[in-house]
Write a protein that holds these residues in place. Structure first.
Motif, PDB file in Angstrom:
ATOM      1  N   THR A  40       4.224  -5.570   1.125  1.00  0.00           N
ATOM      2  CA  THR A  40       4.321  -4.571   0.058  1.00  0.00           C
ATOM      3  C   THR A  40       4.952  -5.164  -1.196  1.00  0.00           C
ATOM      4  O   THR A  40       4.521  -4.857  -2.312  1.00  0.00           O
ATOM      5  N   SER A  58       3.935   1.161   0.157  1.00  0.00           N
ATOM      6  CA  SER A  58       3.052   1.036   1.308  1.00  0.00           C
ATOM      7  C   SER A  58       2.444   2.391   1.653  1.00  0.00           C
ATOM      8  O   SER A  58       3.159   3.380   1.770  1.00  0.00           O
ATOM      9  N   PRO A  59       1.124   2.432   1.819  1.00  0.00           N
ATOM     10  CA  PRO A  59       0.475   3.702   2.171  1.00  0.00           C
ATOM     11  C   PRO A  59       0.478   3.951   3.674  1.00  0.00           C
ATOM     12  O   PRO A  59      -0.544   4.294   4.272  1.00  0.00           O
ATOM     13  N   ALA A  62      -0.464   7.687   4.302  1.00  0.00           N
ATOM     14  CA  ALA A  62      -1.644   8.095   3.545  1.00  0.00           C
ATOM     15  C   ALA A  62      -2.848   7.207   3.871  1.00  0.00           C
ATOM     16  O   ALA A  62      -3.979   7.578   3.588  1.00  0.00           O
ATOM     17  N   ASN A  65      -3.695   4.066  -0.943  1.00  0.00           N
ATOM     18  CA  ASN A  65      -3.208   4.495  -2.252  1.00  0.00           C
ATOM     19  C   ASN A  65      -4.132   3.894  -3.297  1.00  0.00           C
ATOM     20  O   ASN A  65      -4.524   2.732  -3.182  1.00  0.00           O
ATOM     21  N   ASP A  77      -3.210   0.478   4.290  1.00  0.00           N
ATOM     22  CA  ASP A  77      -2.310   0.095   5.369  1.00  0.00           C
ATOM     23  C   ASP A  77      -3.041   0.417   6.664  1.00  0.00           C
ATOM     24  O   ASP A  77      -3.262   1.575   6.998  1.00  0.00           O
TER      25      ASP A  77
END
Length: 146
Positions: A40, A58-59, A62, A65, A77
């Motif tokens: 990251t 860091s996604p 989610a 991103n 991620d």
């Protein structure tokens, strides 16, 4: 292969910014490394090099991103991706070729990476903040990156 050692999170971000300077806008960057390796931090630097300074994180939950800068950046991620159905559900295939794709935990989707992707392996050392970066796919730019 380019091999570069960084000794702080700031140097890791600077390395990311240097790599950003050679991008053309449609690359896939696959990162490999343990938890806390600096994926990251490297991505923050790369995004900063593309004019994206806010909100780079860091996604993890989610999964992806999206950032706008010099080029669109899609930051994935893949830590929680366990099979082809999970990967398909992320929309991963729709992003390919539409901007810079940065993938953390690429080892989880290695068979689905583009053959010409930039591969970055990040290795921890005995020193808390020191990292070894092994970069494949950018040998022509070694003088710029190092």
């Amino acid at each position: 292969m380019i091999r570069k050692v960084t000794r702080s999170p700031q140097q890791t971000e600077e390395l990311g910014a240097k790599l950003a300077s050679v991008l053309k806008g449609r690359e896939m960057i696959a990162m490999f490394g343990d938890l806390g390796a600096g994926k990251t931090a490297f991505t923050r630097g790369l995004c900063a090099g593309l004019g994206i300074s806010d909100g780079v994180c860091s996604p993890t939950f989610a999964i992806v991103n999206a950032y706008s800068g010099k080029y669109p950046v899609y930051h994935f991620d893949m830590y929680r991706i366990t099979d082809a159905d999970d990967l398909f559900a992320t929309g991963y295939y729709d992003y390919i070729g539409n901007g810079v794709i940065i993938i953390e935990w690429s080892e989880n989707i290695e068979s689905e990476l583009e053959p010409d992707c930039i591969r970055i392996r990040i290795l921890k050392t005995e020193s808390e903040n020191e990292r070894i970066f092994e970069i494949e796919g950018l040998d022509d730019y070694a003088d710029v990156i190092c």
